[in-house]
Design an enzyme around this catalytic site. Structure first.
Site, PDB file in Angstrom:
ATOM      1  N   GLY A   1       0.820  -1.196   0.000  1.00 10.20           N
ATOM      2  CA  GLY A   1       0.000   0.000   0.000  1.00 10.20           C
ATOM      3  C   GLY A   1       0.859   1.254   0.000  1.00 10.20           C
ATOM      4  N   ALA A   2       0.218   2.401   0.202  1.00 11.58           N
ATOM      5  CA  ALA A   2       0.921   3.679   0.279  1.00 11.58           C
ATOM      6  C   ALA A   2       0.126   4.616   1.169  1.00 11.58           C
ATOM      7  CB  ALA A   2       1.093   4.290  -1.106  1.00 11.58           C
TER       8      ALA A   2
ATOM      9  N   GLY B   1       4.035   4.809   7.150  1.00  6.28           N
ATOM     10  CA  GLY B   1       3.156   5.117   8.270  1.00  6.28           C
ATOM     11  C   GLY B   1       3.149   4.014   9.311  1.00  6.28           C
TER      12      GLY B   1
ATOM     13  N   GLU C   1      10.543  -2.305   3.444  1.00  3.92           N
ATOM     14  CA  GLU C   1       9.696  -2.160   2.261  1.00  3.92           C
ATOM     15  C   GLU C   1      10.522  -1.698   1.069  1.00  3.92           C
ATOM     16  OE1 GLU C   1       5.462  -1.036   4.471  1.00  3.92           O
ATOM     17  OE2 GLU C   1       6.752   0.564   3.714  1.00  3.92           O
TER      18      GLU C   1
END
Length: 218
Positions: free
Chosen positions: A81-82, A95, A102
């Site tokens: 995700g982002a 986050g 990652e």
């Protein structure tokens, strides 16, 4: 669709990119939905490489093999995700605090598939604070250097990364040129890496919207 339903939809869509070989798996709520969907087709892949201890635990709970990155070659695809992503596929990530692993797994992958709901798509990066992983003894030095770059760094209290380091979340950065800023921050002594994924951005964006999943490619 609710935000969570969008995350589930893009996670299911991302499974189509896990056709075989070894898959890199990201960290966070959307990545967790991907893990759950991947479990249904785990027989067609050789195994996974996890970007965090939490991801490794979730994969193993589904009976999905988790491999050491040093024991494998190039990965077929990395799915993650982002926190923010632009139409140019540059991202802010980290986050959840797993940005270094990652970034390593992404660098070792042929293809990066980003999965996100449409709230994460932005014109300019920076509303979400930029995470920077820092060697603990360098925290104050790095914070001073980040102020010189125009940011307002704040220590993520009570948090230690899987690598034993701390996170500075940098607010109010003007991220007009994410590639240059990613490089500049990484050159500060004591920085492990930062959450800008611009030099190695996403190749595919699967975006969850109220009308379904939209696919964007470079």
């Amino acid at each position: 669709m609710t935000q969570d339903e969008m995350k589930r939809a893009v996670a299911r869509a991302a499974v189509d990119y896990a056709k075989g070989g070894i898959i890199g798996v990201g960290t966070g709520s959307t990545a967790n939905h991907f893990i759950d969907a991947l479990a249904e087709v785990k027989g067609r892949i050789e195994g996974t490489v996890a970007s965090s201890e939490a991801t490794a635990a979730r994969l193993k709970s589904h009976g999905i093999q988790v491999l050491d990155l040093n024991s494998v070659g190039e990965l077929e695809v990395y799915v993650d995700g982002a926190d923010e992503i632009t139409q140019h596929f540059a991202m802010i990530k980290g986050g959840g605090g797993a940005l270094t692993r990652e970034k390593i797994v992404a660098a070792c992958s042929k293809q990066f598939v980003c999965i996100a709901d449409d709230s994460k798509l932005v014109d300019v990066l920076g509303k979400f604070p930029l995470p920077v992983e820092v060697i603990p003894m360098a925290r104050s030095h790095v914070a001073r250097e980040l102020v010189k770059l125009g940011g307002q760094p704040r220590l993520r209290e009570g948090f230690t990364t899987d690598n034993g380091n701390v996170i500075l979340d940098v607010h109010n950065l003007s991220i007009i040129d994410p590639v240059s800023l990613e490089t500049a921050i990484n050159q500060i002594v004591g920085v492990v890496t930062n959450g800008l994924f611009a030099r190695r951005g996403a190749d595919v964006l699967l975006l969850g919207t109220s009308t379904g999943v939209k696919t964007f490619t470079r």
